[in-house]
Design a protein around this motif. Structure first.
Motif, PDB file in Angstrom:
ATOM      1  N   GLU A 126       0.812  -1.153   0.055  1.00 36.61           N
ATOM      2  CA  GLU A 126      -0.112  -0.123   0.005  1.00 36.61           C
ATOM      3  C   GLU A 126       0.880   1.379  -0.033  1.00 36.61           C
ATOM      4  OE1 GLU A 126      -3.444  -2.384   2.636  1.00 36.61           O
ATOM      5  OE2 GLU A 126      -2.080  -0.821   3.440  1.00 36.61           O
ATOM      6  N   THR A 127       2.001   1.204   0.698  1.00 35.15           N
ATOM      7  CA  THR A 127       2.777   2.336   0.940  1.00 35.15           C
ATOM      8  C   THR A 127       3.447   2.843  -0.491  1.00 35.15           C
ATOM      9  OG1 THR A 127       3.276   2.062   3.190  1.00 35.15           O
ATOM     10  CG2 THR A 127       4.776   3.503   2.053  1.00 35.15           C
ATOM     11  N   GLU A 128       3.950   1.485  -1.177  1.00 37.16           N
ATOM     12  CA  GLU A 128       4.633   1.899  -2.436  1.00 37.16           C
ATOM     13  C   GLU A 128       3.498   2.670  -3.296  1.00 37.16           C
ATOM     14  OE1 GLU A 128       6.379  -1.778  -3.862  1.00 37.16           O
ATOM     15  OE2 GLU A 128       7.811  -1.853  -2.392  1.00 37.16           O
ATOM     16  N   ILE A 153       1.648   7.663  -6.119  1.00 37.56           N
ATOM     17  CA  ILE A 153       0.525   8.574  -6.251  1.00 37.56           C
ATOM     18  C   ILE A 153       1.330  10.054  -5.956  1.00 37.56           C
ATOM     19  CG2 ILE A 153      -1.609   9.331  -5.405  1.00 37.56           C
ATOM     20  CD1 ILE A 153      -2.442   6.587  -5.344  1.00 37.56           C
ATOM     21  N   THR A 154       1.762   9.975  -4.738  1.00 36.60           N
ATOM     22  CA  THR A 154       2.506  11.282  -4.390  1.00 36.60           C
ATOM     23  C   THR A 154       3.561  11.772  -5.112  1.00 36.60           C
ATOM     24  OG1 THR A 154       3.462  10.393  -2.674  1.00 36.60           O
ATOM     25  CG2 THR A 154       1.188  11.122  -2.089  1.00 36.60           C
ATOM     26  N   LEU A 192      -7.384  -2.291  -7.060  1.00 39.23           N
ATOM     27  CA  LEU A 192      -7.360  -0.860  -7.181  1.00 39.23           C
ATOM     28  C   LEU A 192      -8.307  -0.060  -6.879  1.00 39.23           C
ATOM     29  CD1 LEU A 192      -5.860   1.633  -8.671  1.00 39.23           C
ATOM     30  CD2 LEU A 192      -7.456   1.365 -10.632  1.00 39.23           C
ATOM     31  N   ALA A 193      -9.647  -0.496  -6.781  1.00 39.13           N
ATOM     32  CA  ALA A 193     -10.755  -0.042  -6.050  1.00 39.13           C
ATOM     33  C   ALA A 193     -10.577  -0.158  -4.526  1.00 39.13           C
ATOM     34  CB  ALA A 193     -11.958  -0.537  -6.783  1.00 39.13           C
ATOM     35  N   TYR A 194     -10.374  -1.266  -4.017  1.00 42.52           N
ATOM     36  CA  TYR A 194     -10.190  -1.433  -2.654  1.00 42.52           C
ATOM     37  C   TYR A 194      -9.086  -0.546  -2.104  1.00 42.52           C
ATOM     38  CZ  TYR A 194      -8.982  -3.684   1.841  1.00 42.52           C
ATOM     39  OH  TYR A 194      -8.625  -4.203   3.209  1.00 42.52           O
ATOM     40  N   VAL A 195      -7.872  -0.516  -2.815  1.00 52.36           N
ATOM     41  CA  VAL A 195      -6.364   0.421  -2.650  1.00 52.36           C
ATOM     42  C   VAL A 195      -6.856   1.673  -2.448  1.00 52.36           C
ATOM     43  CG1 VAL A 195      -4.191   0.892  -2.709  1.00 52.36           C
ATOM     44  CG2 VAL A 195      -4.863  -1.460  -2.792  1.00 52.36           C
ATOM     45  N   MET A 196      -7.593   2.080  -3.782  1.00 52.35           N
ATOM     46  CA  MET A 196      -8.013   3.634  -3.786  1.00 52.35           C
ATOM     47  C   MET A 196      -8.774   4.146  -2.602  1.00 52.35           C
ATOM     48  SD  MET A 196      -6.242   5.270  -6.342  1.00 52.35           S
ATOM     49  CE  MET A 196      -7.192   6.595  -6.283  1.00 52.35           C
ATOM     50  N   PRO A 200      -1.784   4.067 -11.314  1.00 49.76           N
ATOM     51  CA  PRO A 200      -0.951   3.972  -9.938  1.00 49.76           C
ATOM     52  C   PRO A 200      -0.271   2.657  -9.781  1.00 49.76           C
ATOM     53  CG  PRO A 200      -3.372   4.530  -9.794  1.00 49.76           C
ATOM     54  CD  PRO A 200      -3.415   4.315 -11.160  1.00 49.76           C
ATOM     55  N   PHE A 201      -0.628   1.576 -10.514  1.00 49.35           N
ATOM     56  CA  PHE A 201       0.037   0.274 -10.497  1.00 49.35           C
ATOM     57  C   PHE A 201       1.314   0.013 -11.583  1.00 49.35           C
ATOM     58  CE2 PHE A 201      -3.957  -2.140  -8.657  1.00 49.35           C
ATOM     59  CZ  PHE A 201      -3.631  -1.663  -7.631  1.00 49.35           C
ATOM     60  N   LYS A 202       1.648   1.232 -11.737  1.00 50.20           N
ATOM     61  CA  LYS A 202       2.884   1.238 -12.850  1.00 50.20           C
ATOM     62  C   LYS A 202       3.974   0.548 -12.483  1.00 50.20           C
ATOM     63  CE  LYS A 202       5.920   4.183 -15.570  1.00 50.20           C
ATOM     64  NZ  LYS A 202       6.448   5.470 -15.986  1.00 50.20           N
ATOM     65  N   TYR A 203       4.336   0.400 -11.235  1.00 54.64           N
ATOM     66  CA  TYR A 203       5.523  -0.161 -10.668  1.00 54.64           C
ATOM     67  C   TYR A 203       4.979  -1.286  -9.902  1.00 54.64           C
ATOM     68  CZ  TYR A 203       7.625   4.271 -12.008  1.00 54.64           C
ATOM     69  OH  TYR A 203       8.175   4.968 -13.093  1.00 54.64           O
ATOM     70  N   THR A 204       4.096  -1.720  -9.734  1.00 52.76           N
ATOM     71  CA  THR A 204       3.438  -2.955  -9.114  1.00 52.76           C
ATOM     72  C   THR A 204       3.335  -4.122  -9.890  1.00 52.76           C
ATOM     73  OG1 THR A 204       1.960  -1.364  -7.893  1.00 52.76           O
ATOM     74  CG2 THR A 204       1.636  -3.710  -7.343  1.00 52.76           C
TER      75      THR A 204
END
Length: 426
Positions: free
Chosen positions: A140-142, A147-148, A172-176, A313-317
């Protein structure tokens, strides 16, 4: 039986494990033979309370103690019971000699982050061995840092989450929603789904999306191909066959998301494209010689129709970590592959990347960083983005790809618009 042969081989190694194998072997063999009954389960684990002069002690007995050849004090088990406080916890290093005189150690690893809980996950991305709670935290932190660091949103933005019901969009929906609440992003979140009209696939996955809507308490909008284009994917496949159907679906879905976003009057669309997806797209563009698309496919945020932003947001996940997160969190998602995708070009590239990842786990991130570093040689002519004269959607030609493909379908020329060298027929 192979299982018994393995046990015999272990005994021959003289590892002083006979006391353990005597407990373990009969029940493993019974399980292998499917001799599973009420009596079998009764032998798995039992808690006994033994009373003595100093009071009562709890002991674990039966088969479960066979998984602990040593107790927490590094002593080998000499009886068929183990005190609860003596069950190994954390790293328990137990040296023993082999028949060749070498010493070996058996251990349970602790989480490398908290150094307290037992590690149960080896992260595919980093190789770190972490406990469940620490895995949640770093995952979640990554994403929060992605995002930031890239300033994807600003407070008050209305954000549509592209929801297909699959693992990526569900996570994505859950984490967002989680990060929006935890870090007070101040976002107004929606679910946006596209119904391509694929019987036996999309109709089932949309049921998952509807359950997600209730679970996450987010508004949902569903936009269909039939509503927007007058064609469903089932109808399109009947016309074009299975070879080029993904071209139609990809082009139509991208435009459908933008149109759905306009209907919802949102500022931003987020999609579940993960690191694996982006690495695949980079390689596909290189293999096709489509250098013009390379910069766009590596960007974490792009502009869609009008001023609507689209980001990943998942570009590096890694995909594997998304699956692990969904599994441990017991999220409700749809896992069936599209019935029309087995012949897709992307599938061959995906297989190649999975093979690379098995040899070098960092290959996925390496490909992304390589794609980000590509620069088009000065003087090379690139397409100039304008708008389609028919529908007003962004396009580098007079007609956008969607309008060209749609015209071919409506005129009975389904191959019109497919490939680089098509010519518009009057």
């Amino acid at each position: 039986m192979k299982l018994q042969e393995k046990v015999i081989q272990l005994r021959k190694l003289n590892l002083e494990l006979d006391f353990w194998l005597d407990h373990l072997e009969p029940n493993l063999v019974a399980a292998y033979r499917s001799e599973i009954d009420e009596d079998f389960w009764g032998r798995i684990v039992k808690i006994d309370r033994v009373f003595g002069s100093g009071g009562g002690d709890n002991y674990v007995t039966e088969w479960s103690i066979s998984f602990f050849p040593y107790d927490s004090k590094r002593s080998s088990l000499s009886s068929n019971r183990l005190e609860l406080e003596d069950i190994p916890y954390g790293i328990v290093s137990v040296p023993f000699k082999t028949d060749k005189g070498f010493k070996r150690n058996t251990m349970v690893r602790l989480c490398v982050i908290c150094n307290k809980e037992r590690a149960i996950v080896k992260r595919p991305k980093t190789g770190q061995q972490v406990c469940r709670e620490c895995f949640y935290y770093v995952f979640e932190t990554e994403i929060h840092n992605t995002i930031t660091d890239n300033k994807l949103f600003k407070k008050g933005d209305k954000v549509a989450i592209a929801a297909s019901g699959g693992k990526d969009s569900t996570v994505l929906a859950y984490v967002m929603k989680l990060l929006n609440q935890r870090y007070q992003y101040g976002l107004d979140l929606f679910l946006l789904s596209i119904d391509e009209g694929i019987t036996g696939y999309r109709d089932d996955s949309l049921e998952t999306v509807k359950r997600n809507q209730q679970q996450y308490e987010l508004p949902l909008k569903i936009v269909s191909y039939s509503e927007l284009y007058g064609w469903s994917m089932d109808q399109i496949v009947k016309e074009v066959g299975l070879k080029n159907n993904c071209t139609f679906c990809g082009v139509f879905r991208r435009q459908a998301l933008d149109r759905g976003a306009v209907i919802l009057d949102v500022d931003h669309i987020v999609t579940g494209h993960n690191a694996d997806d982006i690495a695949e797209t980079i390689l596909m563009n290189i293999l096709r010689g489509d250098i013009a698309r390379l910069p766009r496919c590596t960007e974490i945020c792009t502009t869609g129709d009008g001023s609507i932003q689209r980001s990943k947001p998942f570009k590096y996940t890694y995909e594997k970590e998304i699956v692990m997160y969904a599994y441990f969190k017991k999220l409700d998602y749809f896992s069936t592959e599209c019935v029309y995708s087995p012949n897709a070009y992307r599938g061959h590239v995906r297989t190649f990347i999975k093979d690379l990842e098995s040899i070098r786990p960092s290959a996925i991130i390496d490909i992304i960083h390589s794609g980000e570093a590509f620069e088009v040689k000065e003087g090379v002519k690139l397409p100039i983005q304008g708008v389609c004269k028919r529908c007003g959607y962004m396009s580098s030609n007079e007609l956008c790809k969607a309008c060209m493909l749609l015209e071919g379908l409506n005129r009975g020329l389904p191959k019109l618009g497919i490939g680089k060298n098509f010519k518009q027929k009057e």
